[in-house]
Design an enzyme around this catalytic site. Sequence first.
Site, PDB file in Angstrom:
ATOM      1  CG  HIS A  18      -1.928  -1.019   1.354  1.00  0.00           C
ATOM      2  ND1 HIS A  18      -2.101  -1.803   2.480  1.00  0.00           N
ATOM      3  CD2 HIS A  18      -2.870  -1.437   0.460  1.00  0.00           C
ATOM      4  CE1 HIS A  18      -3.101  -2.640   2.290  1.00  0.00           C
ATOM      5  NE2 HIS A  18      -3.579  -2.449   1.073  1.00  0.00           N
ATOM      6  CE  LYS A  42     -12.635  -7.062   2.449  1.00  0.00           C
ATOM      7  NZ  LYS A  42     -11.364  -6.664   1.888  1.00  0.00           N
ATOM      8  NE  ARG A  91      -2.569  -7.622  -4.163  1.00  0.00           N
ATOM      9  CZ  ARG A  91      -3.302  -7.980  -3.142  1.00  0.00           C
ATOM     10  NH1 ARG A  91      -2.777  -8.070  -1.938  1.00  0.00           N
ATOM     11  NH2 ARG A  91      -4.574  -8.298  -3.290  1.00  0.00           N
ATOM     12  CB  SER A 129      -4.327  -6.557   4.767  1.00  0.00           C
ATOM     13  OG  SER A 129      -3.963  -5.303   4.258  1.00  0.00           O
TER      14      SER A 129
END
Length: 165
Positions: A18, A42, A91, A129
């Site tokens: 990030h 979440k 990514r 994460s």
Amino acid sequence: MRVTAVYPGTFDPITNGHLDIIRRGVRLFDEVLVAVLRNPDKEPLFPVEERVEILRGAVAALPHVRVESFDGLLVDYVRSRQAQVIVRGLRALSDFEYEYQMALMNQRLGHDLETVFMMPSEAYSYVSSRLVKEVARLGGDITGLVPPEVVARLKRRFAAAGGRT
Ligand code: PNS
């Protein structure tokens, strides 16, 4: 024309991937506004106030970066800040479908806004994460994948929980 970019996310917690995207954004835009989602579906490990605090510490040395939390529709928040661009990191191919759907939905909701995808350094292409939390919870070494402050907070969090959570 001044261009402000919003970099939204859950950031639970922020990773060096990030941070890499934020640094790249600083080079392209007049201002980067990091926007931490307040009420994600979440259940986050860190409350939003703590995620914002960690982020503010991590970007303290970077010019023209601000950190805020938001809830509701992203496009409404972006407009409320007079921003024009939404930045998202990509990514791998596996990120693409979700990001593509979000970008098209945001395009429908906000014709005046553009989503810009940025690639993090290859060194962070596998860092998420979710994985960082899993490795930390199981006692693995996450040095270099997240800021030192996050390493310390994850250690404390999982030590207090005795490996649970
Ligand atoms: O880091 P994440 O969890 O992938 O970030 C997802 C985020 C915060 C960008 C996304 O969930 C979001 O924008 N939520 C706000 C609500 C919204 O606008 N939903 C419609 C977007 S298509």
